[in-house]
Motif scaffolding. Structure first.
Motif, mmCIF file in Angstrom:
data_model
loop_
_atom_site.group_PDB
_atom_site.id
_atom_site.type_symbol
_atom_site.label_atom_id
_atom_site.label_comp_id
_atom_site.label_asym_id
_atom_site.label_seq_id
_atom_site.Cartn_x
_atom_site.Cartn_y
_atom_site.Cartn_z
ATOM 1 N N GLY A 68 51.535 20.060 36.087
ATOM 2 C CA GLY A 68 50.874 21.340 35.875
ATOM 3 C C GLY A 68 50.796 22.153 37.154
ATOM 4 N N GLN A 69 50.294 21.543 38.206
ATOM 5 C CA GLN A 69 50.088 22.253 39.474
ATOM 6 C C GLN A 69 51.365 22.884 40.003
ATOM 7 O OE1 GLN A 69 47.674 20.075 42.292
ATOM 8 N NE2 GLN A 69 48.618 21.071 44.043
ATOM 9 N N VAL A 70 52.496 22.208 39.764
ATOM 10 C CA VAL A 70 53.761 22.699 40.292
ATOM 11 C C VAL A 70 54.201 23.998 39.616
ATOM 12 C CG1 VAL A 70 55.378 21.540 38.728
ATOM 13 C CG2 VAL A 70 55.944 21.731 41.154
ATOM 14 N N THR A 71 53.580 24.356 38.493
ATOM 15 C CA THR A 71 53.934 25.602 37.812
ATOM 16 C C THR A 71 53.121 26.788 38.313
ATOM 17 O OG1 THR A 71 52.350 25.414 35.967
ATOM 18 C CG2 THR A 71 54.467 24.278 35.732
ATOM 19 N N TRP A 72 52.004 26.539 39.007
ATOM 20 C CA TRP A 72 51.202 27.672 39.486
ATOM 21 C C TRP A 72 50.971 27.673 41.002
ATOM 22 C CZ3 TRP A 72 48.084 24.206 36.246
ATOM 23 C CH2 TRP A 72 47.194 23.402 36.959
ATOM 24 N N ALA A 73 51.228 26.561 41.670
ATOM 25 C CA ALA A 73 50.960 26.480 43.110
ATOM 26 C C ALA A 73 52.251 26.208 43.864
ATOM 27 C CB ALA A 73 49.937 25.378 43.396
ATOM 28 N N ASP A 74 52.276 26.571 45.131
ATOM 29 C CA ASP A 74 53.449 26.275 45.947
ATOM 30 C C ASP A 74 53.205 25.133 46.923
ATOM 31 O OD1 ASP A 74 51.783 27.599 47.752
ATOM 32 O OD2 ASP A 74 52.974 29.434 47.751
ATOM 33 N N ARG A 75 51.988 24.585 46.901
ATOM 34 C CA ARG A 75 51.673 23.436 47.754
ATOM 35 C C ARG A 75 51.226 22.263 46.885
ATOM 36 N NH1 ARG A 75 52.258 25.084 52.690
ATOM 37 N NH2 ARG A 75 52.056 27.305 53.116
ATOM 38 N N LEU A 76 51.843 21.124 47.093
ATOM 39 C CA LEU A 76 51.503 19.935 46.321
ATOM 40 C C LEU A 76 50.443 19.133 47.058
ATOM 41 C CD1 LEU A 76 53.967 20.927 44.789
ATOM 42 C CD2 LEU A 76 54.708 18.570 44.538
ATOM 43 N N THR A 77 49.307 19.810 47.280
ATOM 44 C CA THR A 77 48.170 19.138 47.893
ATOM 45 C C THR A 77 47.388 18.413 46.810
ATOM 46 O OG1 THR A 77 46.850 21.145 47.615
ATOM 47 C CG2 THR A 77 47.943 20.832 49.743
ATOM 48 N N PRO A 78 46.759 17.259 47.145
ATOM 49 C CA PRO A 78 46.575 16.707 48.482
ATOM 50 C C PRO A 78 47.742 15.884 49.017
ATOM 51 C CG PRO A 78 45.394 15.370 46.904
ATOM 52 C CD PRO A 78 45.958 16.526 46.128
#
Length: 575
Positions: A68-78
């Motif tokens: 999910g995060q990879v579709t809206w964010a450009d940083r794979l934190t943490p």
């Protein structure tokens, strides 16, 4: 003035990922690759002094959930804050593709239940600009990131895509279903998936309390899907196995499936309270079948598995107390802390003995597996540091110990629930597994369980605890720890262009102040869509992280660079 190299790292202690002797030397980087090692002529347009610092290949984390995060964010934190430069997502049979419009709510409930990401976060963040799995990869391929990543085809959404409500009801797949899933699998591999994932984890429930759609899939279904990978000539089978029976047959079923399809297999291997030594039988089975030509790798974890409990976490140690649930749980954190400081409120809270029908009753009443978290965090506390032992030593209720722990730091203190992988209150089994062939360090779960854990910091723990600080048993040589985090994990997915410091390989590099590397307890941060909360755990000591020759982290903080990209199978020999 022209410089021969784009970047030169000077005088670092090079742990090259092979497990060989750590040696001092320089690294030259040009056009995103390592151009020279050791001693060489020529300067860099940028130079980093690394004297006395540990220099490693970028870490490869093979178990994340950034779908999910990879579709809206450009940083794979943490994850990217802890030296990881390549991540694998789509694990455990959960993800967001393939998915029809009419199935989106079911898939959201699946991910929300299994991976503890609130539905409002997913609804606000997901663009849903895909239907098929190849569509999903194409959508990701248009974006830029701070790390490279690859994706597994997840079983549960594919099952719903093919079978609809019958998948949700855990019905067996018929022959037509199986053939359709085989075709989808082949197409996904050919589009760039690095494998297929599924789950037999008894803790994997959807939001509405049902087991995930793939949980009861029959061996014949799994075999047909694996044959889709064989049809494509690529792809690895990944599964997580914490079953109802917890027996060797659970694992050997997947050995048979992978053998029939002639594809590599990897699965989670932990020590549970119910079967603390099953891992020994599983490793013997792996050794037997790999000797006969199979490729099987256990993904192991070197910390307890469980949850981080706190007043501001998704889970609270007082959740099973009726007084807390009825009078305090709904208050904002600051108001709750103020109320709990009142002597009469504290007395009423601690007088409550709990109700078995409330959430977390069993977990929060096994005080032997609860440990107040220290700073820096100790992930191998001994029995005397449990809530049970502290309460006995002080002559107080275990709930008073929990109260003191969570009220620390203005109500932001944390308690570790060591539910799995800590059955004997030590990590001696993890030490044995880390020294075995056919194992890789894994299970960071970055991107998931956002309000419950922050296990993405395991790479930092591996360096600190296992190579430097461990006091309750033998340590693992630093060069071997680095190999477990780099070459071994890269090799698992056939990423032949990374995982080692060698001329011609991709310039993914960490520069680490190893002697002073520290890890603070997790803190709750609201930086997800819809102001969603998650736990982050900040390290101190990552001088620089470099992806494809570009510095993405400097002095424990991100730069503006986003050189990371989607990795498609076949592009670099991914198996």
């Amino acid at each position: 003035m022209n410089r021969e190299f784009d970047l030169v790292i000077r005088g670092g202690n090079l742990a090259d990922g092979t497990g060989g002797e750590i040696r001092e030397g320089d690294i030259a980087i040009k056009d995103g690759k390592i151009a020279a090692l050791g001693k060489f002529a020529g300067d860099g347009a940028e130079e980093i002094e690394a004297k006395g610092k540990l220099v490693t290949p970028g870490f490869v984390d093979v178990h994340t959930h950034y779908d999910g995060q990879v579709t809206w964010a450009d940083r794979l934190t943490p994850t990217s804050s802890h030296g990881v430069t390549t991540a694998i997502m789509g694990n455990c049979g959960v993800g967001f593709a393939p998915c029809r419009v009419e199935d989106r709510d079911e898939i959201l409930k699946l991910f929300e239940g299994v991976e503890d990401i609130p539905g409002e976060v997913l609804s606000a963040g997901l663009p849903w600009n895909w239907e098929t799995f190849p569509d999903y990869l194409n959508a990701l391929d248009r974006r830029q990131y701070d790390v490279d990543f690859a994706v597994l085809l997840p079983h549960s959404p594919m099952r719903v895509y093919v079978m609809g409500q019958r998948a949700i009801d855990l019905e067996p797949a018929n022959e037509d279903d199986r053939m359709r899933m085989r075709a989808i699998t082949r197409a996904a591999m050919e589009a760039g998936a690095v494998g297929f994932s599924t789950s037999r984890d008894i803790f994997h429930y959807t939001k509405d309390g049902r087991w995930v759609p793939c949980f009861k899939s029959e061996e014949i279904e799994l075999r047909e899907i694996a044959m889709g990978m064989k049809d494509a000539g690529r792809g690895l089978l990944q599964t997580v196995l914490i079953t109802e029976n917890q027996c060797l047959e659970d694992y050997e079923e997947f050995h048979r499936v992978a053998r029939a399809a002639e594809r590599p297999l990897t699965y989670t291997l932990l020590s549970t309270n119910e079967a603390p030594d099953l891992w020994r039988d599983v490793m013997n089975s792996i050794r037997r079948d790999t000797a006969n030509g199979q490729s099987i790798t256990a993904q192991i974890f070197n910390r307890p598995v469980g949850a981080v409990l706190g007043l501001d976490s998704s889970l609270c140690p007082f959740s099973a107390l009726a007084f807390y649930a009825e009078n305090l749980a709904s208050l904002p954190l600051e108001a709750r802390v103020a109320e709990m400081r009142k002597p009469e409120v504290k007395a009423a809270l601690l007088a409550d003995k709990g109700r078995p029908d409330l959430p977390l009753y069993d977990a929060t009443h096994d005080f032997r597996q609860l440990y107040p978290m220290s700073n820096p965090v100790n992930y191998e506390p001994d029995a005397s540091q449990s809530v049970e032992a502290i309460a006995a030593a002080r002559g107080v209720s275990p709930y008073e110990v929990l109260y003191d722990a969570v009220m620390a730091d203005n109500g932001r203190g944390k308690v570790m629930l060591a539910a799995i992988n800590y059955s004997r209150q030590n990590l001696d089994h993890a030490y044995e597994l880390m020294n075995m062939d056919h194992t890789v360090l894994s299970l960071g779960d970055g991107g998931a369980h956002c309000g419950i854990i922050c296990d993405a910091s395991y790479t930092t723990t591996s360096l600190m605890h296992w190579a430097r600080d461990r006091s309750r048993g033998p340590r693992v040589p630093l060069a071997q720890v680095v190999k477990k985090l780099t070459a071994d994990t890269a090799d698992l997915y056939g990423f032949s262009d990374r995982g080692r410091l060698a001329v011609g390989l991709k310039a993914d590099v960490n520069i680490i102040d190893y002697d002073n590397l520290t890890l603070a307890p997790p803190v709750v941060t609201r930086d997800l869509p819809a102001n969603g909360a998650r736990l982050l755990q900040h390290p101190k000591g990552y001088e620089a992280t470099i992806v494809s020759g570009v510095v993405t982290q400097r002095h424990d903080a991100p730069t503006s660079a986003l050189p990371g990209r989607l990795i498609r199978s076949g592009a670099i020999g991914a198996r």
